[in-house]
Structures are given as structure tokens and as C-alpha cells.
Design an enzyme around this catalytic site. Structure first.
Site, PDB file in Angstrom:
ATOM      1  N   ALA A 103       0.845  -1.198   0.000  1.00 25.74           N
ATOM      2  CA  ALA A 103       0.000   0.000   0.000  1.00 25.74           C
ATOM      3  C   ALA A 103       0.878   1.244   0.000  1.00 25.74           C
ATOM      4  O   ALA A 103       1.801   1.367   0.806  1.00 25.74           O
ATOM      5  CB  ALA A 103      -0.912   0.003   1.218  1.00 25.74           C
ATOM      6  N   GLU A 110       9.823  -4.908  17.243  1.00 24.73           N
ATOM      7  CA  GLU A 110      11.254  -4.731  17.537  1.00 24.73           C
ATOM      8  C   GLU A 110      11.838  -3.504  16.845  1.00 24.73           C
ATOM      9  O   GLU A 110      12.686  -2.806  17.402  1.00 24.73           O
ATOM     10  CB  GLU A 110      12.028  -5.986  17.116  1.00 24.73           C
ATOM     11  CG  GLU A 110      13.512  -5.925  17.410  1.00 24.73           C
ATOM     12  CD  GLU A 110      13.812  -5.878  18.898  1.00 24.73           C
ATOM     13  OE1 GLU A 110      14.418  -4.873  19.344  1.00 24.73           O
ATOM     14  OE2 GLU A 110      13.436  -6.828  19.615  1.00 24.73           O
ATOM     15  N   GLY A 121      16.378   0.748  15.742  1.00 22.66           N
ATOM     16  CA  GLY A 121      16.676   0.141  14.440  1.00 22.66           C
ATOM     17  C   GLY A 121      16.974  -1.340  14.506  1.00 22.66           C
ATOM     18  O   GLY A 121      16.160  -2.149  14.946  1.00 22.66           O
ATOM     19  N   ASP A 149      11.182  12.060  19.499  1.00 25.95           N
ATOM     20  CA  ASP A 149      11.473  10.703  19.027  1.00 25.95           C
ATOM     21  C   ASP A 149      12.008   9.848  20.172  1.00 25.95           C
ATOM     22  O   ASP A 149      11.552   8.724  20.403  1.00 25.95           O
ATOM     23  CB  ASP A 149      12.481  10.770  17.880  1.00 25.95           C
ATOM     24  CG  ASP A 149      12.925   9.398  17.410  1.00 25.95           C
ATOM     25  OD1 ASP A 149      12.209   8.776  16.609  1.00 25.95           O
ATOM     26  OD2 ASP A 149      14.012   8.940  17.854  1.00 25.95           O
ATOM     27  N   LYS A 183      10.411   6.386  22.329  1.00 24.11           N
ATOM     28  CA  LYS A 183      11.173   5.148  22.533  1.00 24.11           C
ATOM     29  C   LYS A 183      11.355   4.854  24.019  1.00 24.11           C
ATOM     30  O   LYS A 183      11.295   3.696  24.448  1.00 24.11           O
ATOM     31  CB  LYS A 183      12.517   5.260  21.824  1.00 24.11           C
ATOM     32  CG  LYS A 183      12.383   5.352  20.312  1.00 24.11           C
ATOM     33  CD  LYS A 183      13.702   5.699  19.646  1.00 24.11           C
ATOM     34  CE  LYS A 183      13.548   5.818  18.130  1.00 24.11           C
ATOM     35  NZ  LYS A 183      14.788   6.267  17.464  1.00 24.11           N
TER      36      LYS A 183
END
Length: 427
Positions: free
Chosen positions: A43, A129, A134, A201, A205
Site C-alpha cells: 500500500a 522490535e 533500528g 522521538d 522510545k
């Protein structure tokens, strides 16, 4: 055996690499999973947009909701990012019986419980994960490998953009603006770097890390957040003078049974393992009662590294699908109290422009003592109009330290409080 059909939502830097790995490693993935995996659709927002990898035209669609609700879709990979339409699409996929792999830190940090409850109700997996650091495997160790241990602290560099900027300021003496410009030129920072440099950001996290580590629901709104835009070259030089470096840290810890989660720049000793994390790399330092100290290090962003984490989750979710089982869901049984920032225990590095006359040092020491804060070190730099005091406190409640700084700002002998920064990792 019928192939497991995968729908991918998004074909940007991460999504395109997920598609590439699915195509290039199809045989290996089939061997590892125990059944073929077939890319059933991708998509996208625009069919004619340029892409890093070639996707067969018949697989592209702008109808994301139609794709995830197809009867033949077994697994959905969401790498769109943001809150909507990602939330609606993930919920629709789970309701339709598909398992989901996502890299969406913002959504998990804002509304993770809704997603976990939907996965539980559907009897399907929700794996994520790639949402933190990353390619670095950190969430699964917290969810599974350390499930029998008691994690007491998670301390990490989880944003590569800010680490690159601060590292450049440390190694070259550059100011924040110049270091940011270089990060943008090299592709480490976005044209609008607000999410990175103001700590949004990293806060998302930190919420995910704290939730997993302490079995308590923590949202991004619960995380105290400060960015690096006010860090100066003088701050970095002062840290270097005391044998430290400045890093933007995500810090999640247990204090007297309660959870503290915060993101802010801090000075850490050059001897600390996180001090040597350079450039755009990430690292997470975990402390637990039985295992002791563990460190996870590697590339924390980028298309291929993040896609690696996505594919790792996809293999696990696919195996569970074939076996008719599901992995660990949300673990929030502890429901611990969340500490406000004022109750968090930390240390301060405070730099003051002061009058160069007798009694100044005693008056400054009394300002700390009045708030119940003891001084670890103090040194004077310069004379006359250039006189400065640099004070490092012993650990105290952040509210006490903030009140001390406010008191100092109002003292006649203090011309200016030029720098205030927390000190971590020195215990």
C-alpha cells in the site's frame, strides 16, 4: 503448503527495504519459517512516486484498508509511521485475523494498550522490535530474555541524529547550528528536525522501553522531555574539562518501586560505555538484578537496519502462525506508580557568572545547602569580570536542584546562570 501472504503498508526508506529482503531472501525465509512467504500487496500513497526498489505494478495499491482486510492476508507489516491512518489499519488487520509487525514508535507510545488489547482479542501477534533502536535487538531481550529477571534501569542513546550532532560538537568544537546543518547535509537529520532535536522521538522510545522493562503502561506524555537545541559549544567544552561528554539520554529506572522515565541531555563520564558511542549509532545500557549490566549497540536507524528488525519479527510471527500459537502480549501487571520529574534523583552541573569578591563561594554553597543539596565539586575559572564558578552537586531530587538554580538566578552576586545540565552515570 499454502504460502503465507504478507501485506506491506508503506514503501519509503524502510518499506522498500522490507520489500527487497522479502524478494531477495524468499528461499531462506521459507526454510527458516517452514512455509513460503509471498508478498501479496504494497500500500502506497502515490502509485507513480519514485522508489528505492522495483515493485511489480500489480502489487501496488492506494487502497490500504482494502489490502489489510483481504481474506487471504496472513501478516501485515506497517511502516507508514504516525498515528493515523496507521492505527486504523493495524486495528483492521487484527480484526481481520492477520498478525501485525510494526515499526511505529509514535503510535505504540501514544496508544499501545489499544493495539495490544486488539491483538489479544483477535488471538494474533503484535511485534514491534523495529520501533526502538533500528537493527539493535533490545525489545525482545526485555520482553523475553530478561522476563525472569528484574530490570532496574535502562539508559540509552536512542536517537542517531542527536548523537551525531553532539558528537560533532565534541570532536570539532562546532556550535549546535553548524553541527545540525552538517547532519542535514549528510542525511542524518530531516529538513524539519524538531522530532529529533527536541527529544520527541527519544521520548516515544523511552516510553516503550519503560513499559517493557517495568511491566507498567508508560506513554510518551509520561516521559519528561528536553531536547538539545539549547546545548552550547561551551557546555560541551565544560564537560570535556571534567572528563565527560554530553549525550541525549533516555533514562528509565525504578526508584522505590515507582517508575521514572525521562529524556534530556546529560554529561556522562568518558569512561562510561555510552560515552564511546559515536556518530549516528545507538546503544542501550540495561541493568538488572541477576544479569547485571548489559549493553546493546549498533545502527539505530536507516532503511536496511530497520528492515532487518522487521524481518526478524516477521519470521517469528510467521512461525507462530504455522504452529497455531502466539508470542508474548502486553505485560502491564505491575501497574507501578509513575514518578514526576521533580521526584527523580539526579545531579546537576551548574556554571555561574559571579562577582569576584570575598564571600561569593560561601553564599553559593549556602544556596545549595538551603535546599538540602550537597556539593560534590566546585571550581573557579577566570578573575574579575570574567569570574565563573562551576559547581557539580551530589545526587538529589530534581525539584531541590531546580529550586537551587532558581535561587541562584535571583542572587545579587550571580550575574548569570550560564549553563545547567544534569550529570549521569557517575555513581
Amino acid at each position: 503448503m499454502r504460502p503465507l501472504k504478507v501485506a506491506v503498508l508503506g514503501c519509503g526508506s524502510v518499506g522498500s527495504q522490507v520489500v527487497r529482503l522479502l524478494q531477495e531472501q524468499s528461499d531462506d525465509l521459507a526454510a527458516r519459517i517452514g512455509a513460503p512467504v509471498e508478498l501479496a500487496g504494497v500500500a502506497v500513497r502515490r502509485l507513480d512516486a519514485p522508489r528505492e526498489v522495483e515493485v511489480p505494478e500489480e502489487l501496488l495499491t492506494t487502497d490500504a484498508i482494502g489490502l489489510v482486510t483481504r481474506e487471504d492476508i496472513d501478516l501485515v507489516v506497517e511502516v507508514i509511521g504516525g498515528i493515523e491512518p496507521a492505527r486504523t489499519l493495524i486495528l483492521a488487520a487484527l480484526d481481520n485475523g492477520a498478525s501485525v509487525v510494526t515499526a511505529n514508535k509514535a503510535l505504540l507510545a501514544e496508544d499501545g494498550p489499544t493495539l495490544f488489547e486488539a491483538a489479544e482479542k483477535a488471538g494474533r501477534d503484535l511485534y514491534f522490535e523495529a520501533a526502538v533502536a533500528g537493527a539493535i535487538p533490545i525489545l525482545r531481550p526485555l520482553r523475553e530474555s530478561l522476563a525472569g529477571d528484574k530490570v532496574t534501569r535502562v539508559l540509552g542513546i536512542v536517537n542517531g541524529t542527536t548523537n551525531f550532532i553532539l558528537d560533532k560538537m565534541d570532536t570539532s568544537g562546532a556550535g549546535f547550528a553548524d553541527a545540525l546543518s552538517e547532519a542535514q547535509a549528510l542525511g542524518y537529520a530531516e529538513a524539519d528536525p524538531t522530532a529529533d532535536v527536541e527529544g520527541f522521538d527519544a521520548a516515544a522510545k523511552a516510553a516503550i522501553l519503560a513499559s517493557l522493562a517495568f511491566h507498567t503502561r508508560v506513554t510518551a506524555a509520561d516521559v519528561h522531555r528536553e531536547g538539545i537545541s539549547d546545548v552550547t559549544a561551551a557546555d560541551v567544552a565544560s564537560a570535556r574539562d571534567m572528563g565527560s561528554v554530553v549525550k541525549l539520554l533516555a533514562i528509565c529506572e525504578l526508584r522505590d518501586g515507582a517508575v521514572s522515565a525521562r529524556v534530556h541531555p546529560a554529561m556522562i563520564p568518558a569512561s562510561h560505555p555510552l560515552a564511546s558511542v559515536r556518530g549516528a549509532y545507538n546503544a542501550v545500557f540495561v541493568e538488572s538484578e541477576a544479569a547485571g549490566q548489559l549493553m546493546f549497540y549498533g545502527p539505530g536507524a536507516g532503511g536496511s537496519p530497520t528492515a532487518s528488525a522487521v524481518l526478524g519479527d516477521l519470521v517469528t510471527v510467521a512461525r507462530n502462525r504455522l504452529a497455531g500459537t502466539r508470542g508474548a502480549g502486553e505485560s502491564a501487571y505491575a501497574a507501578r506508580e509513575l514518578l514526576p520529574m521533580g521526584e527523580t534523583v539526579t545531579s546537576y552541573h551548574v556554571q555561574l557568572d559571579v562577582d569576584d569578591r570575598a564571600g561569593v563561594l560561601a553564599a553559593v554553597a549556602n544556596a545549595f545547602a538551603d535546599q538540602g543539596v550537597s556539593i560534590q565539586t566546585v571550581r573557579q575559572e577566570g578573575r574579575g569580570a570574567d569570574a565563573q564558578l562551576v559547581v557539580v552537586s551530589h545526587p538529589a531530587r530534581d525539584a531541590q536542584l531546580a529550586a537551587t538554580v532558581e535561587h541562584l538566578r535571583n542572587m545579587d552576586i550571580v550575574r548569570d546562570v550560564t549553563s545547567v545540565m544534569r550529570v549521569e552515570g557517575a555513581e
